[in-house]
Scaffold this motif. Structure first.
Motif: not given
Length: 355
Positions: A1-4, A6-12, A14-20, A131-135
């Motif tokens: 993950m070089k830059h963030l 858009d969250l579209e750059s993450l797989t589902t 990868e997103l779940m790993e950050i949530i966990r 990052t608001q969406t990540l929130t």
């Protein structure tokens, strides 16, 4: 993950790993209090912010790192006419990671072209706010126990609401989610967001009554009418106060409804709603701190420095979106991706352009 950008750059996954990871930090913050020791976050906020800016700073400090940057471009060389490219090139040499907010759409993407450090999009105009969406997804995962099978209502300024655009794009990837889009005709979601829902096969409906939508919702995402996105005060006044959530309307809602809001609020949620157990917008800000701690630590663990300078292939047409960053930073390469036929999509702001 070089830059963030858009969250579209993450797989589902990868997103779940950050949530966990966010939840693990929430449960045991001391275990993560030194993971960014010796690292520097630069916060470049060209546009006003309270929660996002302070959340990023708090996240980095709680991880043991340090923070530099500005919260007012008039206190930087931007006030002297310095370009985004030059600012980012310099700051990318000082910091290990950069969070940037700007009023022009596509700014974070533009910054990523010239930064030797990873760039996080902290909001670019009315475009995106990953990052608001990540929130939001960390909040939903904790408060609903799932990210699947929900009816999600989004109410207010859906045209200029970058938080809305990012949330729809992300939640459309989870199974069985349906969206109810509550707005005036003037503030409906842009076409590129509808394209995402259509491509994912996600069901959605558009209504202009909050009371009509409330009984069917599992989640209500309220947003303010954003005065700063309107070209005139008169246009803003016509839209302000159309949608207001109060205790009387909440009688129509499910007992397990979750009410979210990216904040700040103006008049779209009455203060008496704050005391309803379904209101989650203040605890949502705390989840956001843990979400950003997880994101920063993940990006710094995997990121390498990017050699500079770089050159890019460029088109000979100009984006038609006047709010695109390419209008104020005219040296930027004109980057597009084909959308089919004679249509191109701007890589900065996602605007459609005819060849």
């Amino acid at each position: 993950m070089k830059h963030l950008i858009d969250l579209e750059s993450l797989t589902t996954e990868e997103l779940m790993e950050i949530i966990r990871l966010a939840n693990a930090i929430k449960e045991n913050p001391k275990e993560y209090s030194e993971v960014c020791r010796g690292k520097i976050l630069a916060t470049l906020f060209y546009e006003p912010s309270t929660r996002t800016q302070m959340s990023f700073k708090t996240a980095m400090l709680r991880l043991g790192g340090s923070v530099i940057g500005f919260d007012n471009p008039q206190n930087s060389s931007v006030s002297k006419g310095e370009s985004l490219k030059d600012t980012i090139t310099v700051v990318g040499g000082y910091a290990d990671i950069i969070a940037i907010r700007h009023s022009m759409e596509g700014t974070a993407k533009a910054a990523s072209l010239y930064s030797a450090a990873p760039v996080i999009n902290a909001g670019d105009g009315g475009h995106l706010h990953p990052t608001q969406t990540l929130t939001d997804v960390v909040t939903l995962y904790n408060e609903k126990g799932t990210l699947d099978g929900m009816t999600i209502g989004l109410c207010g300024d859906l045209k200029n609401g970058r938080t809305v655009h990012s949330l729809i794009k992300t939640m459309s990837h989870f199974k069985g989610n349906r969206f109810v889009l509550i707005s005036t005709p003037e503030l409906m979601v842009p076409q590129y967001v509808k394209d995402v829902m259509n491509a994912s096969g996600c069901r959605y409906s558009e209504v202009n009554s909050l009371s009509e939508a409330l009984p069917m919702l599992d989640v209500l995402y309220m947003t303010r009418i954003q005065r700063e996105r309107f070209r005139s005060f008169d246009e803003y006044e016509k839209q302000k106060g159309v949608f207001v959530l109060d205790r009387e309307k909440l009688k129509l809602a499910k007992n397990d409804l979750k009410i979210l809001h990216p904040l700040p609020r103006v008049d779209e949620i009455a203060e008496d709603v704050d005391y309803d157990s379904r209101a989650k917008y203040f605890i949502q800000t705390v989840y956001g701190m843990y979400a950003r701690m997880a994101l920063i630590s993940t990006m710094l663990k995997t990121a390498d420095r990017i050699p500079m300078p770089r050159q890019f292939d460029t088109h000979n047409i100009r984006c038609t979106n006047p709010n695109c960053i390419t209008y104020t930073e005219e040296y930027l390469p004109k980057l597009f991706r084909p959308l089919g036929g004679d249509m191109l999509l701007c890589k900065y702001c996602d605007a459609r352009n005819l060849i």
